[in-house]
Design a protein around this motif. Sequence first.
Motif, PDB file in Angstrom:
ATOM      1  N   UNK A  28       0.859  -1.020  -0.110  1.00  0.00           N
ATOM      2  CA  UNK A  28      -0.058   0.053   0.034  1.00  0.00           C
ATOM      3  C   UNK A  28       0.796   1.058  -0.058  1.00  0.00           C
ATOM      4  N   UNK A  29       2.173   1.106  -0.518  1.00  0.00           N
ATOM      5  CA  UNK A  29       2.867   2.553  -0.414  1.00  0.00           C
ATOM      6  C   UNK A  29       2.970   3.181  -1.773  1.00  0.00           C
ATOM      7  N   UNK A  30       2.572   2.620  -2.854  1.00  0.00           N
ATOM      8  CA  UNK A  30       2.383   3.394  -3.989  1.00  0.00           C
ATOM      9  C   UNK A  30       1.365   4.410  -4.209  1.00  0.00           C
ATOM     10  N   UNK A  31       1.352   5.385  -5.142  1.00  0.00           N
ATOM     11  CA  UNK A  31       0.426   6.252  -5.286  1.00  0.00           C
ATOM     12  C   UNK A  31      -0.902   5.908  -6.074  1.00  0.00           C
ATOM     13  N   UNK A  32      -0.923   5.035  -6.671  1.00  0.00           N
ATOM     14  CA  UNK A  32      -2.027   4.393  -7.327  1.00  0.00           C
ATOM     15  C   UNK A  32      -3.217   3.772  -6.641  1.00  0.00           C
ATOM     16  N   UNK A  33      -4.216   4.598  -6.108  1.00  0.00           N
ATOM     17  CA  UNK A  33      -5.339   4.097  -5.263  1.00  0.00           C
ATOM     18  C   UNK A  33      -6.168   3.060  -5.844  1.00  0.00           C
ATOM     19  N   UNK A  34      -6.394   2.933  -7.043  1.00  0.00           N
ATOM     20  CA  UNK A  34      -6.812   1.820  -7.605  1.00  0.00           C
ATOM     21  C   UNK A  34      -6.377   0.392  -7.439  1.00  0.00           C
ATOM     22  N   UNK A  35      -4.750   0.683  -7.740  1.00  0.00           N
ATOM     23  CA  UNK A  35      -4.009  -0.715  -7.804  1.00  0.00           C
ATOM     24  C   UNK A  35      -4.042  -0.969  -6.280  1.00  0.00           C
ATOM     25  N   UNK A  36      -3.894  -0.201  -5.342  1.00  0.00           N
ATOM     26  CA  UNK A  36      -3.692  -0.438  -3.891  1.00  0.00           C
ATOM     27  C   UNK A  36      -5.156  -1.139  -3.593  1.00  0.00           C
ATOM     28  N   UNK A  37      -6.147  -0.595  -3.934  1.00  0.00           N
ATOM     29  CA  UNK A  37      -7.405  -1.305  -3.581  1.00  0.00           C
ATOM     30  C   UNK A  37      -7.401  -2.652  -4.167  1.00  0.00           C
ATOM     31  N   UNK A  38      -7.380  -2.920  -5.353  1.00  0.00           N
ATOM     32  CA  UNK A  38      -7.255  -4.046  -6.189  1.00  0.00           C
ATOM     33  C   UNK A  38      -6.485  -5.256  -5.617  1.00  0.00           C
TER      34      UNK A  38
END
Length: 329
Positions: A28-38
Amino acid sequence: MDPSKVKVPPMKDLSSETITENTILINSQGPDVRLKYVMERLVSHIHDFARETRLSTKEWMAAIEFLTAVGQICSDVRQEFILLSDILGLSLLVDSIDHPKPPASTEGSVLGPFHSHEAEVMSNGDTMAHDPNGDPCLVVCSVKDVAGNPIEGVKIDIWETDSSGHYDVQYADRKGPDGRCVMKSDKEGIFWYKAIKPVPYPIPHDGPVGKLLEKLHRHPWRPSHMHFMFEKPGYDHLITALYLRGDPYETSDAVFGVKDSLVVDLHEIDEEMAKKYDVKPGSLLLKHNFVLVTDKEVNDLRDRKSKEALAALGRKVKILNGLPVPDVD
């Protein structure tokens, strides 16, 4: 990525009870909120799957070897991963979620592994399939919007098997595309062409997906059908198919593609229609009206359904670039 440029949260005391939260945290460290959620949902579900089934190391390795084999058999003309997605029902599910259809519009179906970009561009009245053993079939269709207005200039990809149930790309010695074409709807939204009667056929079952079906005591057969794909700016991309009523596999399609609204009847061509379309009287006729939906209609419907579905699961989300992400504001 350079470790000096990554801020990794500390992980310690890892166990079957703490591995999930630690994996989610470090993902969960990256900026892509959709990727984090998936990734958060993927890790949660796949870890819960392992816990619920008490997955063994032997079974885990068998799954790794299976997926490796799926990848190894893939080629430019065979997509075993799509086939795997199809037989698991995932392909139809994803299409239904991403391309929801309002009432009175044409429903989607599975793409399948044998779509090709080699198809020739054809005009109304051209012959798409040249198999001498196939039963000639005239196909006359229209493309309209939900208000019944014809849509001109829609690009339509069409493909089917030959009379033996094989697509052209399955032949190593093929000379070029056959049983497929690309057309454009005319000013009245009409497109028509000469094909052959679709036949049932088995999906490729000589690879890992076929072996899985055998272990599950499932057959590999698909009912008789013809594929269509519709594209025009401003309208939702539609992948669908028409299935022949009464086919022996109509209710047991190996890839779950059949929907009631996509099941059609074949008719016989009368003298008047035979003269109009320059075909033999008594030959087969397939007629259908396809109804497309605008991008806006589908986007609005998808956003609403996403919020409703996730709210029912107790999840508060917002829509970002057409996809749900956690609403933490």
